[in-house]
Design a protein around this motif. Structure first.
Motif, PDB file in Angstrom:
ATOM      1  N   ASP A  55      60.674  16.213 -38.301  1.00 12.77           N
ATOM      2  CA  ASP A  55      60.491  16.996 -39.508  1.00 12.77           C
ATOM      3  C   ASP A  55      61.356  16.348 -40.585  1.00 12.77           C
ATOM      4  O   ASP A  55      62.530  16.049 -40.342  1.00 12.77           O
ATOM      5  N   SER A  80      60.228  19.953 -47.929  1.00 16.32           N
ATOM      6  CA  SER A  80      60.193  19.557 -46.521  1.00 16.32           C
ATOM      7  C   SER A  80      58.751  19.362 -46.083  1.00 16.32           C
ATOM      8  O   SER A  80      57.826  19.955 -46.654  1.00 16.32           O
ATOM      9  N   ASN A 110      56.837  18.989 -42.159  1.00 16.40           N
ATOM     10  CA  ASN A 110      57.111  18.895 -40.737  1.00 16.40           C
ATOM     11  C   ASN A 110      56.245  17.810 -40.088  1.00 16.40           C
ATOM     12  O   ASN A 110      55.450  17.131 -40.762  1.00 16.40           O
ATOM     13  N   TYR A 111      56.383  17.665 -38.782  1.00 15.34           N
ATOM     14  CA  TYR A 111      55.683  16.584 -38.077  1.00 15.34           C
ATOM     15  C   TYR A 111      54.161  16.710 -38.230  1.00 15.34           C
ATOM     16  O   TYR A 111      53.440  15.718 -38.181  1.00 15.34           O
TER      17      TYR A 111
END
Length: 121
Positions: free
Chosen positions: A33, A50, A52-53
């Motif tokens: 992430d 942000s 995430n994966y």
């Protein structure tokens, strides 16, 4: 040894744009992430954006639709496109990589060295 190297900071006039890049090496980037944080002198470090994966994104309230975070897994790189920059966006921007949720650990969190963004006339 996981390493994060940021680039793309600089001086820009209000209303201008910059694109920050962060290249990650030393582990499987796809497991991480990723996030961008920023810290101005005398202030705490705040989360800017942000991803995430799986590609799900989140932004700080102050972004107000001006920034876009993205990732290129083939290049092990996360980007932050910043538009309509304001003087209050001036800060050191840090890249963060976290794989603790994948590994079930608490120590797989890494930071880059930071890149200065200055918005001024």
């Amino acid at each position: 040894q996981v390493q994060l190297v940021e680039s793309g900071g600089g001086l820009v006039q209000p209303g201008g744009s910059l694109r920050l890049s962060c290249v990650v090496s030393g582990d499987n980037f796809r497991l991480y992430d990723m996030a961008w944080y920023r810290q101005a002198p005398g202030n705490q470090r705040d989360m800017v954006a942000s991803i995430n994966y799986a590609g799900r994104t989140n932004y700080g309230d102050f972004v107000e639709g001006r920034f876009t975070i993205s990732r290129d897994n083939a290049q092990s790189t996360v980007y932050l496109q910043m538009n309509s920059l304001k003087s209050e966006d001036t800060a050191v921007y840090y890249c963060n990589a976290d794989a603790n949720s994948f590994y079930g650990t608490t120590d797989r969190n890494y930071w880059g060295q930071g890149t200065q963004v200055t918005v001024s006339t």
